[in-house]
Design an enzyme around this catalytic site. Sequence first.
Site, PDB file in Angstrom:
ATOM      1  N   ASP A   1       0.858  -1.197   0.000  1.00  0.00           N
ATOM      2  CA  ASP A   1       0.000   0.000   0.000  1.00  0.00           C
ATOM      3  C   ASP A   1       0.890   1.243   0.000  1.00  0.00           C
ATOM      4  O   ASP A   1       1.625   1.480   0.961  1.00  0.00           O
ATOM      5  CB  ASP A   1      -0.880  -0.080   1.269  1.00  0.00           C
ATOM      6  CG  ASP A   1      -1.636   1.200   1.560  1.00  0.00           C
ATOM      7  OD1 ASP A   1      -1.784   2.038   0.645  1.00  0.00           O
ATOM      8  OD2 ASP A   1      -2.099   1.338   2.715  1.00  0.00           O
TER       9      ASP A   1
ATOM     10  N   ASP B   1      -1.774  -0.909  -3.807  1.00  0.00           N
ATOM     11  CA  ASP B   1      -1.952  -0.073  -4.997  1.00  0.00           C
ATOM     12  C   ASP B   1      -0.713  -0.146  -5.883  1.00  0.00           C
ATOM     13  O   ASP B   1       0.277  -0.797  -5.557  1.00  0.00           O
ATOM     14  CB  ASP B   1      -2.290   1.375  -4.596  1.00  0.00           C
ATOM     15  CG  ASP B   1      -1.338   1.902  -3.526  1.00  0.00           C
ATOM     16  OD1 ASP B   1      -0.138   1.567  -3.594  1.00  0.00           O
ATOM     17  OD2 ASP B   1      -1.792   2.622  -2.610  1.00  0.00           O
TER      18      ASP B   1
ATOM     19  N   ASP C   1      -9.086 -13.942 -18.047  1.00  0.00           N
ATOM     20  CA  ASP C   1     -10.002 -14.450 -17.027  1.00  0.00           C
ATOM     21  C   ASP C   1     -11.133 -15.265 -17.677  1.00  0.00           C
ATOM     22  O   ASP C   1     -11.670 -14.865 -18.724  1.00  0.00           O
ATOM     23  CB  ASP C   1     -10.599 -13.242 -16.287  1.00  0.00           C
ATOM     24  CG  ASP C   1     -11.394 -13.613 -15.051  1.00  0.00           C
ATOM     25  OD1 ASP C   1     -10.822 -14.225 -14.136  1.00  0.00           O
ATOM     26  OD2 ASP C   1     -12.597 -13.286 -14.997  1.00  0.00           O
TER      27      ASP C   1
ATOM     28  N   ASP D   1      -4.028   3.871   2.755  1.00  0.00           N
ATOM     29  CA  ASP D   1      -5.462   3.643   3.010  1.00  0.00           C
ATOM     30  C   ASP D   1      -5.761   2.188   3.401  1.00  0.00           C
ATOM     31  O   ASP D   1      -6.924   1.798   3.512  1.00  0.00           O
ATOM     32  CB  ASP D   1      -6.308   4.060   1.795  1.00  0.00           C
ATOM     33  CG  ASP D   1      -6.011   3.209   0.559  1.00  0.00           C
ATOM     34  OD1 ASP D   1      -5.120   2.345   0.635  1.00  0.00           O
ATOM     35  OD2 ASP D   1      -6.677   3.410  -0.473  1.00  0.00           O
TER      36      ASP D   1
ATOM     37  N   GLU E   1      -7.008 -18.540 -18.362  1.00  0.00           N
ATOM     38  CA  GLU E   1      -7.595 -19.286 -17.251  1.00  0.00           C
ATOM     39  C   GLU E   1      -8.728 -20.100 -17.871  1.00  0.00           C
ATOM     40  O   GLU E   1      -9.824 -19.606 -18.077  1.00  0.00           O
ATOM     41  CB  GLU E   1      -8.149 -18.321 -16.198  1.00  0.00           C
ATOM     42  CG  GLU E   1      -8.668 -19.063 -14.984  1.00  0.00           C
ATOM     43  CD  GLU E   1      -9.834 -18.366 -14.280  1.00  0.00           C
ATOM     44  OE1 GLU E   1      -9.998 -18.587 -13.079  1.00  0.00           O
ATOM     45  OE2 GLU E   1     -10.599 -17.629 -14.929  1.00  0.00           O
TER      46      GLU E   1
HETATM   47  C1  NOJ Z   1     -11.440 -16.004 -11.939  1.00  0.00           C
HETATM   48  C2  NOJ Z   1     -10.708 -15.109 -10.996  1.00  0.00           C
HETATM   49  O1  NOJ Z   1      -9.463 -15.687 -10.689  1.00  0.00           O
HETATM   50  C3  NOJ Z   1     -11.593 -14.952  -9.780  1.00  0.00           C
HETATM   51  O2  NOJ Z   1     -10.922 -14.295  -8.736  1.00  0.00           O
HETATM   52  C4  NOJ Z   1     -12.840 -14.215 -10.205  1.00  0.00           C
HETATM   53  O3  NOJ Z   1     -13.721 -14.142  -9.095  1.00  0.00           O
HETATM   54  C5  NOJ Z   1     -13.557 -14.940 -11.340  1.00  0.00           C
HETATM   55  N1  NOJ Z   1     -12.651 -15.349 -12.369  1.00  0.00           N
HETATM   56  C6  NOJ Z   1     -14.604 -14.064 -11.975  1.00  0.00           C
HETATM   57  O4  NOJ Z   1     -14.012 -13.054 -12.733  1.00  0.00           O
END
Ligand code: NOJ
Length: 538
Positions: A27, A35, A208, A31, A272
């Site tokens: 941080d 960041d 993602d 706060d 992912e």
């Molecule tokens: C995978 C991410 O690693 C996770 O943290 C997130 O909640 C979900 N995708 C939704 O975006």
Amino acid sequence: MTFASDSRLPWWRNAVCYQIYVRSFADGDGDGIGDIAGITSRLDYLEGLNVDALWLTPFYRSPQADHGYDVADYRDVDPLFGTLADFDEMLAGAHDRGLKVIVDLVPNHTSAEHAWFQEALAAGRGSRARDRYKFSDGRGPDGSEPPNNWQSIFGGSAWTRVDDGQWYLHLFDSSQPDLNWDDPEVGDEFESILRFWLDRGVDGFRVDVAHGLFKASGLPDVAGFGPGGETLDATMSQWDRPYWDQPGVHDVYRRWRKVLDSYPGDRMMIGEAWVGSPESMARYVRPDEMHQVFNFHWLSTPFSAPALRQVIDETYAAVGPVGASPTWVLSNHDVVRTVTHYGGGDLGLSRAKASMLTMLALPGSAYVYQGEELGLPQVDVAPEDRQDPTWLRGGGVGRDGCRVPLPWSGSEPPFGFSPGGPGEVRTWLPQPEWFREYTVEHQSRDPYSTLGFLRYAVARRRGLVGGLSGSIEMLERRDDVVAFRRAGVDGAPGLICVVNCGTTDHVVDDLGAPVVLSAALAEGTGQLLPNSAAWFLA
Ligand code: NOJ
């Protein structure tokens, strides 16, 4: 099992990539929330870890309902984390130190506060704006039942009804509406977002929910669910769903690959992609698609020799036929920390170190989550402090326990995470008192600490990796021991890694090879202790 592995190959094929969960790394402004300036202030630490790359979780404008995985503006930094100028400074500092930077891209859903979703709500049914999302009429005579029986990954129905009676799909939280990738405008927008960050100089993207963008046409019910989402057929694979791994995703990654290839340098993307079989996984890393996919099998595997051998075999079966480089993931911000996963305490720590050493010895890239270098166990976060939507929606045990802000120094919270002194700053998740034993400062004094051990292991790996072949040869040892060898190339020495998953010492004298690194060999006896691993030059 052969993969090219030499220093002339693109950096990502053999990288150690350190995952920064931005809220919890460091941080800069006091706060209590991590960041970008905090990352910049810790670049020397990151350089000293000897890793090759950083992956930053989302720092874009977001109401933070899923801590940044709910993006309201893909082209700006959330004020909580700083500004675009802070990002540019951090990126330049990382590049000066030879560190690559990968950013997170969230294409499956936006935040409900994204301008597109707000427009869709205001524009009403049948509008162009609603086409960008998955809006649908409900079932039942008055449409008061959800369009199908799909369940949110975070718990509850995957559908929420809006004021005019239509429903929208959200595979995650209701504040994360799914985009409609059949709408060409969505594809064009994401190409433009990619270019925005590539132009700023990022080295790649972590994509993602890469397996989720397309949904089966007609949005059919999940066959194994009852009308209320209850599981009727427990034998059905969790991956066999009309919203995962639909064929349309591959055209998206082909398009993105062309964009990445049009930029100088080795820009990359890693997906992912949670899919059910090695063959499905391989489709994401064909030569004209993604560069890598996360291989999640390791992180859910018990510390057992047959299980580890199986993961290694299956990984090669997946990426081998398409010539992609394997990846190894021991943990991330969504799962229980490794030490705890492996049983906690000294046992869990020994196994975590052994597992890390094994992962670092294998060909391909290793993804290391922040705090693993400190051997941090999972934190038992009190119910009143919980913030994870999976917990709040009742969909799971919650992921807060692996996301507690890192302990850097001192003996009281905030442990150097924030600039304020003890009692002056409340970190966004409270840090336990026992973190004092795990601080970077504390461990830096001791070369035999977990931090000292991993720094050394990653440094040795860096020195060796350019001279190692990408092949592994499994060695015959006891059933409860995993051992493999990578040959040296161009006259360089090879590397043997031995992992003792058994309950008795394992003699390694017969290898006749000098030890590079061990966790731990009983001094002078040539015996590898249970729950440990060692590297040998060979
Ligand atoms: C995978 C991410 O690693 C996770 O943290 C997130 O909640 C979900 N995708 C939704 O975006």
